[in-house]
Write a protein that holds these residues in place. Structure first.
Motif, PDB file in Angstrom:
ATOM      1  N   GLN A  18      29.772  36.242  48.041  1.00 18.75           N
ATOM      2  CA  GLN A  18      29.432  35.584  48.777  1.00 18.75           C
ATOM      3  C   GLN A  18      29.153  34.749  49.384  1.00 18.75           C
ATOM      4  OE1 GLN A  18      33.797  33.871  48.442  1.00 18.75           O
ATOM      5  NE2 GLN A  18      33.644  35.742  47.246  1.00 18.75           N
ATOM      6  N   THR A  31      34.786  37.387  39.954  1.00 21.10           N
ATOM      7  CA  THR A  31      36.083  38.438  40.617  1.00 21.10           C
ATOM      8  C   THR A  31      35.029  39.387  40.962  1.00 21.10           C
ATOM      9  OG1 THR A  31      37.453  38.390  39.256  1.00 21.10           O
ATOM     10  CG2 THR A  31      38.217  37.482  40.918  1.00 21.10           C
ATOM     11  N   ILE A  32      35.303  40.519  42.017  1.00 24.25           N
ATOM     12  CA  ILE A  32      34.572  41.538  40.925  1.00 24.25           C
ATOM     13  C   ILE A  32      35.025  42.898  39.620  1.00 24.25           C
ATOM     14  CG2 ILE A  32      36.093  43.608  42.342  1.00 24.25           C
ATOM     15  CD1 ILE A  32      32.069  43.010  42.584  1.00 24.25           C
ATOM     16  N   ASP A  33      36.550  42.161  39.746  1.00 18.56           N
ATOM     17  CA  ASP A  33      36.756  43.030  38.183  1.00 18.56           C
ATOM     18  C   ASP A  33      36.293  41.911  36.770  1.00 18.56           C
ATOM     19  OD1 ASP A  33      38.941  44.728  39.281  1.00 18.56           O
ATOM     20  OD2 ASP A  33      40.739  44.053  38.727  1.00 18.56           O
ATOM     21  N   GLU A  34      35.872  40.622  37.538  1.00 21.88           N
ATOM     22  CA  GLU A  34      35.066  39.484  35.651  1.00 21.88           C
ATOM     23  C   GLU A  34      34.470  40.529  35.757  1.00 21.88           C
ATOM     24  OE1 GLU A  34      37.857  35.662  36.969  1.00 21.88           O
ATOM     25  OE2 GLU A  34      36.172  36.046  37.855  1.00 21.88           O
ATOM     26  N   TYR A  35      33.672  40.415  36.988  1.00 21.03           N
ATOM     27  CA  TYR A  35      31.923  40.574  36.890  1.00 21.03           C
ATOM     28  C   TYR A  35      31.834  42.235  35.369  1.00 21.03           C
ATOM     29  CZ  TYR A  35      27.429  42.127  37.730  1.00 21.03           C
ATOM     30  OH  TYR A  35      25.707  42.872  37.747  1.00 21.03           O
ATOM     31  N   SER A  70      32.110  32.408  37.587  1.00 22.15           N
ATOM     32  CA  SER A  70      33.223  33.024  36.467  1.00 22.15           C
ATOM     33  C   SER A  70      32.840  32.691  35.176  1.00 22.15           C
ATOM     34  CB  SER A  70      34.403  33.334  36.431  1.00 22.15           C
ATOM     35  OG  SER A  70      35.738  33.676  35.661  1.00 22.15           O
ATOM     36  N   GLU A  99      31.160  42.642  46.944  1.00 30.45           N
ATOM     37  CA  GLU A  99      31.945  41.334  46.939  1.00 30.45           C
ATOM     38  C   GLU A  99      30.744  40.666  47.882  1.00 30.45           C
ATOM     39  OE1 GLU A  99      36.193  42.774  45.738  1.00 30.45           O
ATOM     40  OE2 GLU A  99      34.999  42.802  48.100  1.00 30.45           O
ATOM     41  N   GLU A 117      42.695  40.684  47.669  1.00 30.72           N
ATOM     42  CA  GLU A 117      41.583  40.309  47.136  1.00 30.72           C
ATOM     43  C   GLU A 117      40.339  40.498  47.537  1.00 30.72           C
ATOM     44  OE1 GLU A 117      41.917  36.768  49.422  1.00 30.72           O
ATOM     45  OE2 GLU A 117      40.523  35.223  48.108  1.00 30.72           O
ATOM     46  N   PHE A 118      40.389  41.404  48.656  1.00 25.47           N
ATOM     47  CA  PHE A 118      38.514  41.853  48.442  1.00 25.47           C
ATOM     48  C   PHE A 118      39.226  42.945  49.220  1.00 25.47           C
ATOM     49  CE2 PHE A 118      38.354  37.675  50.014  1.00 25.47           C
ATOM     50  CZ  PHE A 118      36.463  37.109  48.384  1.00 25.47           C
ATOM     51  N   LYS A 175      34.489  28.661  38.617  1.00 28.84           N
ATOM     52  CA  LYS A 175      35.501  29.086  39.734  1.00 28.84           C
ATOM     53  C   LYS A 175      34.611  30.520  40.320  1.00 28.84           C
ATOM     54  CE  LYS A 175      40.010  27.103  39.920  1.00 28.84           C
ATOM     55  NZ  LYS A 175      40.296  26.767  40.483  1.00 28.84           N
TER      56      LYS A 175
END
Lengths: 294, 958
Positions: B601, B629-633, B620, B597, B582-583, B626
């Motif tokens: 946060q 997440t870093i993948d979404e970014y 997101s 990340e 997750e992180f 929501k």
């Protein structure tokens, strides 16, 4: 026709000592424990560089080591593959001239005349002419005398069996479609062009023609030379100078065969190939487009 | 004859020949070992032929997920190891070269870092700093968990806290500050190592919070380029150049070392000529065709002498200059623009105001820059300057030039060095050409993230005070001086991969500021490793090294654009093995996190209910409400903002994110030449500004400022009284194997170079009666240091030089900077402004899980010279002019010890004030009531409203 005689044990032992010493020196240079043997060879002993320390004259082994490094590690790479393989692939340590001579010494020491003869004919003679000519061209007095001794021993050894001309693969074969990389490859592969163009040769060409050559491996330097020659309208001069260099190689082989007549067959294909390369380069120069005079 | 030969040979000793092998043996003659049984065989390597003809071998990308090779440490046994190869990006300088991490598929340990062949900038190659990332990851001294200070600042007492605690506590402080003001949070960045991510966060917070290190780095060069063309750094196309001019070695042994150096070598192989200005015989100078060991400060004169040669001999590109230079603006500014009477007369007496007049004026203006004058000022043989001029005159539009730090950041008026250097590009028409010099923004690709927050309406006077309206950029190195003067305070101060007390000049002023809890209320050090400044923090937050974090980077390494994706390699390896993360701190050593990340946060913690308007920027783009997440970014960026990437990914049947995770880099465009043809340049006139209306309008009207000219440096020969024992200290050259202050966590790099003796010419050594290894005392404007001397002809007489990396220290024996790479020191103060540092012991070997720490063989790890440097803020660029007047250089006194440092901070403030006195404040000179020309860049530009001068500027209230 000279009678071919089977070598006796004494000859085998003598060759073994000669090959052994030369093989060691070629492989790793002169060391103090070689000096008792070298002193028995006046033409070598007198060619060793000396230095003075506290009023005493000493053999300058550091200078010999430097000469050895410059010759074998920086100028002429004495591996069979470098001279005899179109791709210049080195198979390993056994490809090294020094190691090959040590193998010969071993076979002679064991009294195995047959295998020694096979090794000489198949593993050494085919590339002996170009490697020894290249080495002698770049050697100082000591290594020059060493190779002269080597060729005398080989000639003596080769008298016991007929020396055949080595079969070289097809030589100069450039077509009009071939570009600069193919030309460079031809000229840097001794088995294709007849002789080894060393870094020193390329430096000399660049100096003579006042062309930038850059640095790096030989392939890169020669490529740069051709490109620079094109930029500065000196392509014809470069091809002419290269042809002249191969004329010199051809003449060197002729002199080699004259000096070691028993080995002449081993040199003649190389002589022919160098001559052919010189002529091909001149033909190439003829084909260059010429601008109309201003 | 044959008998005599045999007789002769028989007198030789029987040779000792190698014994023939009777069984299989290794080369040493021993029996061959029993081989381990390989379960899978190493695969054939991919051979890459580089543009310069050389070849390298790499594992083929289709095998990166499953790569086997023998374990070299198990030799002579052949033990296979199975790796997953993960591309990432080096973080040890700004070049962003590609790395390929070999992660063991069984243990998830990182075996090594090698080059990434898919990276367009570095092309599979790395310098020593890249592979040394492994040292940093496995450094026994690294910080593995978030720490919070207990006891007084600097006391060295810490407690471990969780990331949640850190986020809660720091987020709350930020929230309180933001509710009160918009200039209370300060992010002070050393190595950015990314493009735009953090800036987006700071903008989202709505504060003027970005404080960069640029003013101790590249501000001088940037200013010169900005006034010419609107871009603030050059991007030379070295590989195709015919002539290359480098001002100093620093550039090509430091910044962009690997990608630039390999292209310079390519050009040299093709016959290009390399000209280097440097008073020191550096690696680069030694590889140059023409080395010009110029006296520091004379560079502009030499460059203008070369320009004059081009102008007087009509060797310049008239067509280019006529079309692209703002010569018409120059006419408009006449006659005030020049002071030279002859040139004024030419202008006054010529009716037709055309380019022919400009040509005549150029010839008249620059006629005084003769080779003789240049040779005299530079103290260089005239023939070498002539040779350089001839090379440049013959190179056509293929002149690649670069200056970054060095003279541009060394001298008062150093910004004119880059202006004069680029003048040569303008004159030769080699601007953005093949083999010429482009602007960085043409070759750097920064994609846009999802949702951009609007510009903030705030101006932090601690960043850009009114005295320096044209600084490039924030006056960060003066922060302690500003605080000392009472210009303000800081609520939350982040130092990020930055060690301000060590790297900045006048470090004891920083010590004073960092200790002052009234001025800096909360100090959060975000650092992978201990450093001198972090010791004085309230929170120390461990952030990852190159293979432990996400970032997106691009650099102007050549005539093309690319992006590179830095990844936490163990996290990627876990994911490939089907272990979700997750992180990133779950996959890194200890609890080492990454900034990406962390910022998300923290920003949410700062504004949990969204009332500050901050939280919305971290939601997101794919899942309503929501947190992103870093993948979404990164997925959003790759899908929407990188031309060609979706198509390239589709060709391989991969998503864009999977494509970038696989290759780690993507070439966006190649062969970018002359992009200004359509839109012109980013200056107010859209032309190349030979004459700068901006400088004129903001109070710098004299000829020597408004056109490329020379400015008298603070270390001009007449300022250095050599008769009285003074010398010029060149304190800022770099070594290609070190990383500013961070090498102390890379054992391989420190073994190569770990001390910084004073370079001194033999003439000076003889005058002082010192030999290599002797101790000398170097007195500066504010104090002194004691170091050993190295006598060498590689430095100009009258100049002494020291590498700027070394002399790291720690205050506690068992914690802080590595014992093998730092001095254990004692700090002392007399309470009257006098501060001293004394070495208690040098580097020592120590026991740790890494056996190499017990093998440290060196003690000398250098002297911290920067503490003794007075601050020298250039009145225009704001750059700290690094060159120092060594007011007295002498043999050390009997009471002196190696590494001693003493500084009087009262003198610090006096020298600071003397440089402030040279400024021309926007309060007095702004043409429109603003703080700064709006067209000039700022790392983060506030709203136009925020540019208005304050009602009560500091120092003007009575």
């Amino acid at each position: 026709m000279a009678e071919i005689s089977k070598p006796d044990d004494r000859a085998l032992e003598a060759w073994s000592r000669g090959y052994g010493l030369i093989g060691q020196v070629v492989h790793r240079g002169v060391r103090p424990d070689d000096l008792p043997s070298l002193v028995e060879l006046p033409e070598l002993w007198s060619a060793l560089p000396t230095c003075e320390d506290d009023g005493e004259i000493w053999i300058d082994l550091e200078r010999v080591a430097a000469d050895h490094y410059a010759l074998f590690e920086r100028t002429v790479y004495p591996y069979r593959g470098v001279f005899f393989d179109p791709e210049a692939l080195i198979l390993g340590e056994e490809d090294h001239l020094g190691r090959s001579l040590q193998t010969l010494a071993q076979l002679c020491q064991r009294g195995d005349a047959t295998r020694a003869s096979v090794h000489l004919r198949e593993r050494l003679l085919p590339w002996l002419a170009p490697v020894s000519c290249s080495l002698m061209r770049h050697s100082g007095p000591f290594f020059s005398a060493l190779f002269d001794l080597l060729l005398s021993i080989v000639e003596h050894h080769a008298q016991s069996s007929a020396v055949a001309a080595p079969a070289l693969p097809p030589g100069w074969s450039l077509s009009e479609e071939d570009g600069l990389p193919a030309l460079v490859k031809q000229l840097l592969s001794p088995v294709l062009c007849g002789a080894l163009l060393t870094h020193e040769d390329l430096r000399q060409l660049a100096r003579d023609l006042r062309l930038p050559k850059g640095f790096g491996e030989r392939r890169l330097v020669l490529t740069n030379l051709f490109r620079a020659a094109s930029d500065f309208d000196k392509s014809e001069s470069l091809l002419g100078s290269l042809a002249a260099r191969f004329d010199e190689f051809e003449a060197q082989y002729a002199g080699w065969s004259e000096r070691y007549p028993v080995l002449a067959n081993a040199g003649s294909p190389w002589e022919a190939r160098a001559g052919h390369t010189a002529r091909s380069l001149r033909a190439l120069a003829e084909q260059l487009p010429r601008d109309a005079p201003c | 004859m044959s008998t005599s030969l045999l007789d002769k040979l028989m007198r030789l000793r029987r040779p000792r020949l190698p014994e023939p092998a009777s069984a299989a043996t290794n080369v040493a003659g021993a029996d061959l070992p029993t081989f381990g049984r390989a379960q899978s065989q190493p695969a054939k390597l991919t051979v890459v032929q580089h543009p310069d003809g050389r070849m390298s071998s790499y594992p083929p990308p289709e095998r990166w997920d499953d790569w086997t090779e023998w374990d070299p440490k198990a030799w002579p046994r052949k033990v296979p190891r199975n790796y997953t190869l993960v591309p990432t990006v080096c973080f040890n300088c700004e070049s962003a070269c590609g790395l390929l991490a070999y992660v063991d598929k069984t243990s998830f340990e990182i075996k090594k870092f090698e080059g990434n062949p898919a990276h367009p900038g570095s092309r599979g190659r790395n310098c020593a700093k890249g592979p040394a990332t492994h040292n940093q990851v496995y450094d026994p001294e690294r910080i593995l968990h978030p720490l919070k200070r207990v006891g007084a600042r600097g006391e060295g007492k810490w407690k471990r806290i969780s990331w949640d605690e850190a986020l809660e506590e720091i987020g709350e402080k930020m929230r309180q500050s933001r509710q009160k003001r918009r200039d209370g949070i300060m992010y002070h960045v050393g190595r950015p190592g990314e493009d735009g991510y953090t800036n987006r966060c700071i903008t989202a917070w709505g504060v003027d919070g970005h404080n960069s290190h640029t003013n101790i780095c590249s501000a001088g060069a940037r200013t010169g380029y900005a006034f010419w063309a609107g871009f603030d750094r050059p991007s030379p196309d070295y590989a195709h150049a015919r002539a290359i001019v480098l001002i100093s070695s620093h550039l090509e042994t430091g910044h962009y070392f690997n990608p630039h150096a390999q292209r310079i070598i390519e050009a040299k192989e093709k016959g290009a000529k390399l000209i280097t200005f440097d008073p020191r015989l550096s690696n680069t100078a030694s590889k140059s065709d023409v080395w010009l060991p110029t006296w520091p400060g004379s560079e502009s004169t030499v460059l203008l002498a070369i320009a004059n040669h081009l102008i007087q001999n009509d060797l310049y590109d008239r067509e280019f200059v006529e079309r692209w230079v703002n010569w018409e603006d120059f006419f408009v500014a006449m006659p005030e623009a020049v002071e030279d009477e002859q040139t004024r007369a030419i202008f006054a007496q010529t009716k037709k105001r055309d380019f022919a007049l400009f040509d005549r004026m150029l010839k008249s203006l620059y006629r005084e820059f003769t080779f003789e004058r240049a040779a005299k000022e530079a103290q260089v043989p005239i023939a070498r300057i002539e040779e350089a001029a001839e090379i440049i005159g013959a190179c056509g539009a293929q002149l690649a030039t670069h200056t970054w730090r060095s003279a541009s950041i060394g001298n008062l008026g150093g910004w004119q060095v880059s202006r004069c250097l680029f003048f040569l590009n303008v004159l030769t028409g080699s601007v953005g050409t093949k083999g010429g010099t482009a602007g960085n923004s043409w070759n750097k690709f920064v994609p846009k993230p999802f949702k951009s927050p609007p510009a903030f309406d705030a101006w932090n006077d601690l960043h850009l005070p009114h005295e320096w309206p044209m600084a490039h950029y924030e006056m960060s190195f003066l922060l302690p001086h500003f605080l000392e003067e009472g210009r303000g305070d800081v609520d939350v101060y982040f130092t990020r991969v930055y060690n301000p007390m060590w790297i900045n000049p006048d470090g004891f002023m920083w010590l004073k500021a960092l200790r002052d809890e009234e001025k800096i209320k909360c100090h959060v050090a975000m650092t992978p490793t201990w450093n001198e400044s972090a010791w004085f923090a309230d929170y120390v937050l461990p952030m990852g090294h190159a293979g432990e974090r996400h970032d997106l980077m691009s650099q102007e390494t050549h005539a093309g654009q690319w992006i590179a994706f830095r990844q936490p390699v163990r996290r990627v390896a876990f994911e490939r093995a089907g272990k979700p993360v997750e992180f990133t701190y779950e996959a890194n050593p200890g609890e080492v996190w990454e900034e990406n990340e962390f910022w998300i946060q923290l920003s949410v913690k700062m504004d949990p209910d969204g009332s500050l308007g901050v939280k919305q920027w971290f939601e997101s783009p794919y899942r309503d409400g929501k947190i992103v997440t870093i993948d979404e970014y990164y997925r959003y960026i790759f899908e929407n903002s990188v031309p060609g990437l979706p198509e390239a990914a589709e060709k391989e049947g991969l998503s864009v994110l999977a494509f970038m995770k696989k290759y780690g880099a993507f070439e966006v465009t190649a062969g970018n030449y002359k992009p200004y043809e359509d839109k012109g340049f980013a200056t107010p006139s859209k032309k190349l500004e030979f004459f700068s209306p901006t400088l004129r309008d903001w109070g710098w009207r004299e000829q020597k400022y408004v056109i490329p000219w020379t400015l008298r440096s603070h270390v001009h020969p007449e300022e250095i009284d050599r008769e009285a024992g003074a010398m010029l200290l060149l304190p800022n050259f770099r070594l290609p194997t070190l990383i500013h202050t961070r090498s102390a966590n890379a054992k391989w790099l420190y073994e190569i170079s770990h001390k910084n003796p004073v370079w001194m010419h033999p003439e000076d050594g003889a005058r002082l009666g010192v030999e290599t290894g002797d101790l000398i005392r170097v007195e500066t404007e504010i104090g002194y240091f004691v170091d050993r001397v190295w006598i060498t002809e590689g430095i100009k007489p009258g100049v002494i030089a020291m590498s700027h990396h070394l002399g790291r220290w720690r205050l506690q024996d068992d914690m802080g900077v590595n014992p093998g790479t730092s001095n254990l020191v004692a700090l002392d103060t007399d309470g009257q402004g006098g501060h001293s540092l004394r070495i208690k012991k040098g580097a020592t070997a120590s026991q740790s899980f890494d056996p190499d720490t017990a093998r440290v063989w060196w003690e000398d790890v250098g002297v911290h010279q920067n503490l003794t440097h007075a601050v020298h803020p250039d009145p225009i660029s704001g750059a700290h002019c690094w060159l120092q007047k060594a007011t007295l250089v002498k043999k050390a006194e009997h009471t002196d010890s190696y590494g001693d440092v003493f500084v009087d901070t009262k003198r610090s403030m006096e020298v600071y004030q003397s440089w402030v006195d040279m400024t021309r404040s926007a309060v007095d000179h702004s043409p429109d009531g603003t703080r700064r020309p709006y067209w000039l860049k700022r790392p983060l530009k506030p709203t136009k409203e925020a540019f208005k001068l304050p009602e009560h500027p500091f120092g003007r209230d009575k």
